[in-house]
Design a protein around this motif. Structure first.
Motif, PDB file in Angstrom:
ATOM      1  N   ILE A 146      -0.759  -2.933   5.191  1.00 61.19           N
ATOM      2  CA  ILE A 146      -0.957  -2.011   4.004  1.00 61.19           C
ATOM      3  C   ILE A 146      -0.351  -2.672   2.770  1.00 61.19           C
ATOM      4  O   ILE A 146       0.816  -3.426   2.813  1.00 61.19           O
ATOM      5  N   THR A 147      -0.922  -2.564   1.809  1.00 64.51           N
ATOM      6  CA  THR A 147      -0.451  -3.155   0.701  1.00 64.51           C
ATOM      7  C   THR A 147       0.000  -2.057  -0.473  1.00 64.51           C
ATOM      8  O   THR A 147      -0.059  -0.841  -0.210  1.00 64.51           O
ATOM      9  N   THR A 184      -5.452  -0.818   7.657  1.00 67.74           N
ATOM     10  CA  THR A 184      -5.395  -1.295   6.351  1.00 67.74           C
ATOM     11  C   THR A 184      -5.302  -0.137   5.280  1.00 67.74           C
ATOM     12  O   THR A 184      -5.375   0.848   5.672  1.00 67.74           O
ATOM     13  N   ASP A 185      -5.446  -0.590   4.168  1.00 58.04           N
ATOM     14  CA  ASP A 185      -5.239   0.465   2.805  1.00 58.04           C
ATOM     15  C   ASP A 185      -6.335   1.351   3.158  1.00 58.04           C
ATOM     16  O   ASP A 185      -6.204   2.559   2.655  1.00 58.04           O
ATOM     17  N   SER A 218       4.715  -0.659  -5.393  1.00 56.91           N
ATOM     18  CA  SER A 218       4.779   0.543  -4.351  1.00 56.91           C
ATOM     19  C   SER A 218       5.907   1.403  -4.760  1.00 56.91           C
ATOM     20  O   SER A 218       5.827   2.632  -4.782  1.00 56.91           O
ATOM     21  N   GLY A 229      -2.585   1.007  -1.039  1.00 58.12           N
ATOM     22  CA  GLY A 229      -2.507   1.800  -0.034  1.00 58.12           C
ATOM     23  C   GLY A 229      -1.446   2.954  -0.427  1.00 58.12           C
ATOM     24  O   GLY A 229      -1.484   4.205  -0.313  1.00 58.12           O
TER      25      GLY A 229
END
Lengths: 490, 728
Positions: free
Chosen positions: B197-198, B172-173, B226, B201
């Motif tokens: 992941i977003t 994950t982040d 992003s 992150g």
């Protein structure tokens, strides 16, 4: 005709009349329509410019049409203006009635008279509109309370002119615009009036809004000139007393509103009337009162009136909260996390709503309720990393403590023996070996951030400084150290 | 006398001289010959070895011990590596009890490939990261169990420059933040398929790792935010954005004004993009080298073309699936002179004239993909052959108008051709293959669905194209004679597809057995072959790793038993619709210890017990099993759970070692199965006793071992099943 005499009264009338002496003026319907549409157009243009302003005018139109309903909020000049308009409209109404009546009787009249009457009507309408718009401009700042009445009033105004045009909302009117070429000059005027008025009232307006917003606690931004308000300072005991009702004159606090009302009688005869003693109906504030601000009794506080940069507190509630938060012990402890302390019980309750949801934890020990806040924090500070939640940290380590590794892991000395025995079986290695491997070299095993544990690994005889409780949130921050405290206890 | 004459034996050369000699050898085969000379030479090879790829984990400790100068270790072929193994490897080599002097092999290690090591967890990774001080590159892609803690462990390798984390599903982040903060020198990071992941992150990553040159966020649910963060990376050269459905043109607008060093961008299959987004990218980066925009544009608009015109250095462009006009080809050809690769797969509007115009300017073209451009004919091929003499790869799948004339032109001029895809090109015949065989560099040839080729054509190819390592003969009318020629000529063949070549019989498979390099064999629905043929193949092709024999219904148990005996390197197998029996299936699944993926549907001779037995024998190590859905209800829940746990979508924390700990071994014959009755020989109490004794040592007892014990008892397999996890 007496109507004719009244026409020159308005200064802008002649000017406009001359401007409209063009061929198109013969078309009556167009002329009637055009000034209203011109107004209409200016309205739409303002609508696009500034959405707050548009309803204001609608409100004014409403007031003008139903002239009797003009509120007494404004100075007398405004009232004069409005009554003049009312008069004007009545005259015009009479004239139109007259024309209609004559048309029914005599059809073959000379054209001059008809033209004359038409001109009169036009002139009167023009003057009404100009007056109306300029009045509307002056009404602007406080007009926002009439907002809900906006749309229907506009339709009423349309009916009043004898021409029903679509209610002036949005782009519907765009189709009419070419028709209004002649009338657009009128629309220029109200715009300018409007803007100048607006600038004048700007500041007042903002302050009003601010007061609405910061009912409970005024922190910054109030710029009252010292001396324009009365400063009250309550004593410490008074502030900390569990009172909820305060005298607006002397500041004394009471537990019950009824007691306060009894107290108020001492401040003068006006409080002794049955109306004042009865339960208040929220109608106070009609007459101007002196602005009151409060001072904190704590000397040296910025909120104390002796401070150089004194910033007064707005209400008694503000005083109470300020004093408790700033100058009192934080006696309320959150029962869930046992760490957060508050001096105002409302703050505790607010915190308890979110307590436990602060699952976003930084390696420095700070918790965050939101992931983006944590990541913002990490981005800001060098070396900080997010900590991995406890449940996840324990899961992989838990089972490996079980099994036959349990005894051997407790004996640090035996681990090498275990290694050599494992060597013989290459394919299957106990899961416990990895933990033993980690004990071997604690100093190298832990991350540089966890310096306390590093020291601990080096000097066993040293007391453990801050990590007395292995259950504390900091214990698992040290990467890979979750097994560590258990073993070291032996 | 010269000094050389006195030293009659080459072995009297000192070690350092031998090392120098060895270092002069460049090619891998030469080095192989060198190390096979004698033990000393082999030792020299080990001493100087910098790269090691291990196929079997059992030999790893000794190999590592022998190779002290290792720089790169590839364990991707040993997916069963676990924390315990790592700890063993790190501790074993050090003398005595002082574990601080870890194995020498970690000292110089710079690159570590742990791809698909699903059993590896944070403690193992942390040990590795800590003991390799110069670690620069780590590949943990497809380690589905890797999550935040593992990422935290990796982040202690502060010198890390390259990190590949594709399909680390649990990451994950938070884990990404660990890496971003820990490995500030990171230059290359791949995060494909890390679905958790977003934007947060990615944003933190871009703030911390400012040296990033390569970033792949394909398949992630990242948004334009992003891209806003990524745009701030000043050194970024390669950006992978494949299948990012939430990205649109606004995001690419950030890229236009950021990423000043951008050279390569891949936005293929991004649904949200339109040509205006690509215009932003191209406008902002005039020296783009590679633009991959496959299947994200409905058509190559003139506005975009106008921008692409300015990319003077563009080397690779892929616009698969787009509509393209003839005039566009002219523009590209006239402006992008340095193009090396063009991808026009499934493009609409690719005509002979278009291709002619395109190749007239792009003379440096090496790769041209014209898959499913069905309207092109020999004329286009001639033009390609005429202009692009350096062509290496040409894909012409479904270009059915191509005939031997086109191939003649191609073979006359494009002598460097290495790869050609002629799948479904019905115009290709034996004559065409004769021409094509002039391309002696050919290494990959795809002739699937070419109905007009025969053994004769194959013999031309076999006699001239010695370098072929991949050959696709799917549904070709090839017989045993063709395979004879093939096996004598193309000794380097590694991948062969013979599916539905119905003429092939056991004799043909006997020839296949001569191909020692063969690792991938697909032979579906060969109705003539029997166990004899399969035995010949598996006995000969020791490297076989992937075998597909779906619908080979005549193959009997003798074949499968030899398969289980010989093919110890097999990783994937498809046995669907085969006539395999319970016993043979158990043998196959139990003995093939490197098996990772098995497809076992419609095995009509296998009973439920057989499945249970076979899966019990392998459930710990296989990652993927394809079974009939109905089996779900009859198989024991323990096996299903284990399979789930070991599968690619691995969600539980149990490692194999822990599972072994937790097993209660249950003996199948206590349930009175068919096998025991068939023998009429119920196992004696002595046997039972023995098995139970073994069960006391679960750590030493993998299911495979137990399976052999079972065979020892009564010659028939015994079920080993995992019951409820037991806590000791």
């Amino acid at each position: 005709m007496d109507l004719k005499d009244k026409v020159p009264q308005h200064p802008s009338f002649t000017q406009h009349q001359q401007k409209w002496e063009d061929p198109s003026i013969l078309d009556y319907s167009t002329r009637i329509g055009s000034p209203f549409l011109a107004f209409n157009q200016s309205h739409t243009s303002m609508l696009s410019d500034n959405r707050i302003k548009a309803p204001v005018q609608d409100g004014v139109v409403n007031q003008l049409v139903q002239a009797s309903k003009v509120q007494d909020w404004d100075p007398s000049a405004m009232l004069d203006n409005l009554s003049f308009l009312e008069q004007k409209i009545h005259q015009l109404q009479d004239l139109v009635h007259l024309i209609i009546g004559r048309k029914g009787q005599v059809l073959g009249r000379p054209d001059e008279l008809v033209v004359q009457q038409q001109q009169l009507v036009t002139a009167d309408l023009t003057s009404i509109i100009v007056q109306l718009i300029s009045t509307a401009g002056s009404l602007l700042p406080s007009g926002k309370h009439t907002l809900p009445a906006a749309t229907p009033s506009l339709e009423q105004s349309g009916q009043f002119g004898g021409v029903v045009f679509p209610s002036a909302q949005g782009p519907l009117n765009d189709g009419f615009q070419p028709q209004n070429a002649g009338g657009s000059k009128v629309s220029g005027l109200p715009n300018s009036v409007d803007i100048s008025r607006k600038n004048g009232n700007e500041q007042n307006h903002i302050i009003e809004e601010h007061e609405l917003k910061d009912e409970e606690d005024v922190e910054e931004g109030e710029s009252l000139i010292p001396g324009t308000y009365e400063i009250l300072q309550l004593e410490k005991e008074e502030i900390l007393a569990p009172h909820t009702h305060f005298c607006t004159i002397c500041g004394k606090g009471f537990k019950r509103d009824a007691n306060l009302r009894m107290h108020m009688r001492g401040h003068g005869d006006e409080y002794k009337t049955p109306g004042a003693l009865a339960k208040p109906n929220k109608e106070s504030g009609s007459e101007p009162t002196i602005i009151k601000r409060y001072s904190c009794p704590y000397t040296g506080c910025k909120r104390n009136k002796d401070h150089k940069k004194f910033q007064p507190l707005k209400t008694i509630l503000c005083v109470k909260n300020h004093y408790k938060r700033t100058h009192c012990d934080k006696s309320y402890i959150c029962s869930r996390c046992n760490t957060k302390k508050f001096s105002v019980i409302a703050d505790l309750k607010t915190h308890e709503k979110h307590c436990g949801k602060d699952k976003w934890l930084c390696s420095c020990g700070t918790t965050f309720s939101r992931k983006d806040k944590l990541f913002g924090h990490i981005a800001l500070f060098q070396g900080h990393t997010p900590a991995i939640p406890l449940e996840e940290a324990k899961a992989p380590a838990g089972p490996s403590d079980q099994g036959d590794g349990n005894q051997s892991t407790n004996k640090v000395g035996s681990m090498n023996f275990n290694f050599s025995s494992n060597v013989s079986s290459e394919s299957e290695v106990q899961s416990s070996t990895d933990i033993k491997g980690s004990i071997d070299d604690p100093a190298g095993y832990f991350s540089p951030l966890s310096f306390d544990t590093c020291n601990f690994g080096g000097f066993h005889e040293f007391p453990r400084p801050p990590f007395d409780d292995s259950e504390s949130s900091l214990a698992f921050l040290l990467s890979g150290s979750c097994n560590y405290p258990q073993k070291s206890e032996d | 006398m010269s000094p050389f004459q006195s030293n009659k034996n080459i072995l009297s050369l000192t070690e350092d001289i031998l090392v120098r000699i060895y270092e002069i050898l460049v090619s891998e085969s030469d080095r192989k010959s060198f190390r096979l000379v004698c033990r000393d030479f082999h030792r020299i090879d080990s001493l100087t070895r910098k790269h090691l790829r291990v196929l079997r984990i059992e030999f790893l400790p000794t190999l590592l011990h022998k190779c002290p100068r290792l720089q790169s270790l590839d364990l991707s072929a040993c997916p069963r590596i676990e924390d315990g193994v790592v700890s063993l490897l790190l501790s074993r080599v050090g003398p005595g009890s002082n574990s601080l002097s870890l194995g020498n092999w970690t000292r110089g290690l710079k690159r570590l490939v742990l791809s698909r090591a699903t059993g590896l967890r944070f403690s193992g990774l942390e040990m590795l990261a800590r003991s390799c001080p110069f670690l620069e590159s780590v590949d943990v892609s497809y380690c589905c169990g890797i999550g935040d803690r593992e990422a935290a462990a990796l982040s202690s390798a502060v010198g890390l420059r390259e990190l590949k984390m594709d399909k680390c599903l649990r990451l994950t982040d938070v884990g990404l933040a660990k890496i971003a903060v820990g490995c500030l020198k990171l230059e290359k990071l791949s995060l494909k398929w890390c679905m958790e992941i977003t934007d947060l992150g990615v944003d933190l990553l871009c703030k911390k790792c400012v040296d990033l040159k390569y970033l792949d966020v394909s398949y992630l649910k990242v948004t334009n935010e992003s891209l806003r963060s990524i745009a701030s990376l000043l050194k970024l050269e390669v950006l992978g954005l494949m299948v990012c459905p939430l990205i649109d043109d606004v995001g690419l607008q950030f890229i236009e004004h950021g990423c000043p060093s951008l050279k390569v961008i891949d936005v293929s299959r991004c649904e949200g993009l339109s040509s205006s987004g690509l215009i932003f990218v191209v406008r902002g980066h005039g020296d783009l080298l590679e633009l991959n925009a496959g299947y994200c544009l409905p058509e190559l608009s003139t506005a975009l073309l106008h921008q692409i015109k300015n990319l003077k250095h563009l080397e690779v462009i892929r616009i698969d699936g787009a509509r393209i006009s003839e005039s566009s080809f002219q523009v590209i050809s006239a402006n992008c002179k340095s193009l090396v690769e063009i991808g026009l797969s499934k493009c609409v509007g690719v005509t002979n004239m278009g291709v002619m115009r395109l190749v007239s300017g792009c003379i440096n073209l090496r790769v041209l993909n014209l898959t499913c451009c069905r309207s092109i004919t020999d004329a286009a091929i001639s033009a390609i052959a005429d202009s692009c003499r350096n062509l290496v790869c040409l894909k012409l799948e479904s270009c059915s108008m191509i005939t031997e004339k086109g191939l003649f032109q191609l073979a006359s001029f494009c002598l460097l051709l290495e790869e050609i895809d002629l799948t479904d090109c019905c115009g290709v015949n034996d004559r065409g293959l004769e021409y094509l065989s002039k391309c002696s560099e050919l290494s990959c040839l795809k002739l699937g669905l070419c109905a007009n080729i025969s053994d004769k054509g194959l013999s031309y190819i076999s006699s001239n194209c010695k370098k072929i390592h991949e050959l696709d003969l799917y549904r070709c009318r090839i017989g045993d004679d063709g395979l004879d020629a093939l096996s004598t000529g193309c000794k380097k063949l590694r991948k062969l597809n013979l599916s539905y070549c119905n003429e092939v019989s056991d004799r043909g498979l006997g020839y296949i057995g001569r191909l020692e390099e063969l690792s991938d064999l697909e032979m579906r629905a060969l109705h003539k072959i029997t166990g004899v043929g399969l035995e010949a193949v598996v006995a000969g092709c020791k490297r076989l790793a992937d075998l597909d024999m779906k619908h080979c219904e005549k193959v009997d148990d003798s074949g499968f038993l030899s398969l289980s005996y010989y093919s110890r390197n097999l990783r994937q197998i498809n046995l669907s619709y085969c006539a395999i029996s319970d016993t043979a299936l158990c043998m196959v699944m139990g003995n093939l210890t490197r098996l990772q993926e098995a497809k076992l549907v419609h095995l009509r001779n296998v009973t439920v017990e057989g499945f249970e037995l076979a899966l019990g024998a392998c459930c710990e190590r296989v990652k993927k099993v394809k079974l009939l859905a109905t089996l779900r209800f009859v198989l024991s829940s323990e096996i299903l759970e284990t399979l789930h746990a070991r599968g690619d979508n691995h969600r539980s924390w149990c490692t194999a070692a822990q599972l072994t700990c937790c097993l209660i071994l249950r003996l199948y014959y206590e349930r009175q199965p068919l096998s025991c009755h068939a023998h009429g020989n119920p196992p004696s109490t002595e046997h039972r006793q023995r098995t139970v004794e073994m069960a006391k040592f679960p750590h030493y007892l993998s299911s495979a071992n137990f399976f052999t014990i079972g065979r020892f008892i009564d010659g028939r397999p015994i079920l080993v099943a995992c019951n409820q996890p037991q806590v000791h």
